[in-house]
Design an enzyme around this catalytic site. Structure first.
Site, PDB file in Angstrom:
ATOM      1  N   ASP A 148       0.811  -1.231   0.000  1.00 15.55           N
ATOM      2  CA  ASP A 148       0.000   0.000   0.000  1.00 15.55           C
ATOM      3  C   ASP A 148       0.840   1.276   0.000  1.00 15.55           C
ATOM      4  O   ASP A 148       0.387   2.333   0.446  1.00 15.55           O
ATOM      5  CB  ASP A 148      -0.954  -0.001   1.206  1.00 15.55           C
ATOM      6  CG  ASP A 148      -1.913  -1.176   1.156  1.00 15.55           C
ATOM      7  OD1 ASP A 148      -2.317  -1.646   2.223  1.00 15.55           O
ATOM      8  OD2 ASP A 148      -2.220  -1.651   0.043  1.00 15.55           O
TER       9      ASP A 148
HETATM   10  N1  LIG Z   1       2.949  -6.371  -2.924  1.00 20.23           N
HETATM   11  C1  LIG Z   1       1.711  -5.878  -2.727  1.00 20.23           C
HETATM   12  N2  LIG Z   1       0.655  -6.711  -2.670  1.00 20.23           N
HETATM   13  C2  LIG Z   1      -0.587  -6.211  -2.461  1.00 20.23           C
HETATM   14  C3  LIG Z   1      -0.789  -4.830  -2.260  1.00 20.23           C
HETATM   15  C4  LIG Z   1       0.362  -3.970  -2.345  1.00 20.23           C
HETATM   16  O1  LIG Z   1       0.252  -2.723  -2.240  1.00 20.23           O
HETATM   17  N3  LIG Z   1       1.577  -4.523  -2.573  1.00 20.23           N
HETATM   18  N4  LIG Z   1      -2.062  -4.352  -1.939  1.00 20.23           N
HETATM   19  C5  LIG Z   1      -2.933  -5.382  -1.359  1.00 20.23           C
HETATM   20  C6  LIG Z   1      -4.350  -5.049  -1.014  1.00 20.23           C
HETATM   21  N5  LIG Z   1      -4.465  -4.888   0.441  1.00 20.23           N
HETATM   22  C7  LIG Z   1      -5.005  -3.712   0.842  1.00 20.23           C
HETATM   23  O2  LIG Z   1      -5.519  -2.957  -0.005  1.00 20.23           O
HETATM   24  C8  LIG Z   1      -4.097  -5.912   1.366  1.00 20.23           C
HETATM   25  C9  LIG Z   1      -4.346  -7.229   1.041  1.00 20.23           C
HETATM   26  C10 LIG Z   1      -3.975  -8.237   1.922  1.00 20.23           C
HETATM   27  C11 LIG Z   1      -3.383  -7.958   3.133  1.00 20.23           C
HETATM   28  C12 LIG Z   1      -2.993  -9.091   4.029  1.00 20.23           C
HETATM   29  O3  LIG Z   1      -2.531  -8.887   5.143  1.00 20.23           O
HETATM   30  N6  LIG Z   1      -3.175 -10.316   3.494  1.00 20.23           N
HETATM   31  C13 LIG Z   1      -2.737 -11.556   4.200  1.00 20.23           C
HETATM   32  C14 LIG Z   1      -3.786 -12.652   4.059  1.00 20.23           C
HETATM   33  C15 LIG Z   1      -5.169 -12.138   4.424  1.00 20.23           C
HETATM   34  C16 LIG Z   1      -6.230 -13.193   4.082  1.00 20.23           C
HETATM   35  O4  LIG Z   1      -5.863 -14.288   3.611  1.00 20.23           O
HETATM   36  O5  LIG Z   1      -7.426 -12.882   4.294  1.00 20.23           O
HETATM   37  C17 LIG Z   1      -1.477 -12.073   3.507  1.00 20.23           C
HETATM   38  O6  LIG Z   1      -1.398 -11.919   2.250  1.00 20.23           O
HETATM   39  O7  LIG Z   1      -0.655 -12.663   4.205  1.00 20.23           O
HETATM   40  C18 LIG Z   1      -3.130  -6.621   3.459  1.00 20.23           C
HETATM   41  C19 LIG Z   1      -3.501  -5.595   2.579  1.00 20.23           C
HETATM   42  C20 LIG Z   1      -2.984  -6.559  -2.314  1.00 20.23           C
HETATM   43  N7  LIG Z   1      -1.664  -7.059  -2.436  1.00 20.23           N
END
Ligand SMILES: Nc1nc2c(c(=O)[nH]1)N[C@@H](CN(C=O)c1ccc(C(=O)N[C@@H](CCC(=O)O)C(=O)O)cc1)CN2
EC number: 3.5.1.10
Length: 302
Positions: free
Chosen positions: A245
């Site tokens: 983000d």
């Molecule tokens: N490298 C990036 N990947 C993603 C971004 C980014 O800016 N850089 N934006 C996110 C979207 N997002 C908020 O808008 C977000 C999505 C997911 C998470 C998170 O903590 N996900 C966990 C799993 C959560 C789940 O399984 O329900 C994880 O991936 O470990 C935080 C923010 C999209 N990707």
């Protein structure tokens, strides 16, 4: 020098952007750039229909220009326009450019998770002709919206999240994409993409974050907003980088909320903002109105 050419669109009637192209030029500012570009277009009898230009320092800095021009028999003549542009820009300019036929929509893959309001809004706006895109596919780590997506005539692929080891799921995404898209949209896709994936996919990725960044980065921003007692919640569309983000912001908006709003109220009211912000960002990117520069953007909004 980059020329982006998407897959040919199937069209039966002349469209509003037939025989029109968009030229993006950016780089080191100096006098004579606008004149040089105009001279090349004038040589080919191309008619400039819109021109937006910005320099970030009147004493010399970065130059940005978006030019849309009309040219009869565009497809046959564009290659020569580009050759003449290359020759002109080689005369002491330090500039990059992209040149694209506006009648060929950009191909987009949309990634989604359980919350489908942004996904379905994009598909609905696309069907109404509001977004000049070609939706190649939807990939979701939840199977719930398969039927809705197929109702819009868009291929749907379910790729389950593989927990901590994302490499297998990301490899499946790359296999499905196979270089057949011009950009990707994360429509409330809730998986963090690895830097390796971002590098290998090689196209811009747009995310809609459900807060007014830089507030409340990461997961659960509405709960964080409620905890903080904010009076505004918002949404931010940004390009995705490895830093969660933190990528260049394309568009943002906010909506007023009150102490009486629960987290569910914030999510419901915030969803309207998310949909509006994401669709504007997708349209502007699709029309080459957004130029990335360092960690921000120049947006020639239309
Ligand atoms: N490298 C990036 N990947 C993603 C971004 C980014 O800016 N850089 N934006 C996110 C979207 N997002 C908020 O808008 C977000 C999505 C997911 C998470 C998170 O903590 N996900 C966990 C799993 C959560 C789940 O399984 O329900 C994880 O991936 O470990 C935080 C923010 C999209 N990707």
């Amino acid at each position: 020098m980059t020329v982006t050419q998407s897959a040919p669109a199937v069209r039966t009637q002349p469209g509003p952007t037939d025989n029109q192209a968009v030229l993006i030029v950016h780089g080191k500012d100096r006098t004579g750039i606008v004149a040089a570009i105009s001279a090349v277009l004038g040589k080919h009898d191309a008619n400039i229909v819109s021109l937006d230009q910005y320099s970030d320092n009147p004493h010399g800095g970065a130059f940005f220009q978006r030019t849309v021009f009309a040219l009869d028999h565009l497809k046959a003549r564009l290659p020569q326009v580009e050759l003449d542009l290359q020759a002109k820009l080689a005369e002491g300019f330090e500039l990059e450019y992209t040149l694209r036929d506006l009648s060929v929509p950009k191909r987009v893959a949309i990634f989604a998770s359980k919350d489908d309001h942004c996904l379905l809004d994009l598909l609905w706006r696309h069907r109404r002709g509001e977004l000049p895109i070609n939706v190649s596919m939807v990939i979701s780590n939840h199977p719930d919206t398969a039927n809705e997506v197929r109702f819009f005539g868009v291929p749907f692929f379910h790729v389950p999240s593989a927990g901590p080891d994302k490499s297998a799921a990301e490899a499946q995404h790359l296999q499905l994409l196979r270089g057949n898209v011009d950009f990707i949209v994360l429509a409330r896709y809730m998986q963090i993409l690895s830097g390796d994936f971002i590098g290998r996919v090689g196209v811009p990725i747009i995310n809609i974050h459900h807060s007014f960044l830089p507030s409340f980065i990461g997961a659960g921003p509405y709960a964080k907003a409620k905890q903080r007692g904010v009076k505004l919640v918002g949404a931010t569309a940004h390009y995705v980088t490895e830093d969660l983000d933190e990528g260049p912001i394309i568009e943002q908006d906010v909506i007023r909320v009150s102490h009486a709003d629960t987290v569910a109220d914030l999510q419901r009211r915030g969803a309207d903002v998310e949909r509006a912000v994401l669709s504007r960002a997708v349209r502007w990117h699709s029309e080459d109105r957004v130029i990335r520069h360092e960690n921000h953007t120049i947006v020639f909004a239309g």
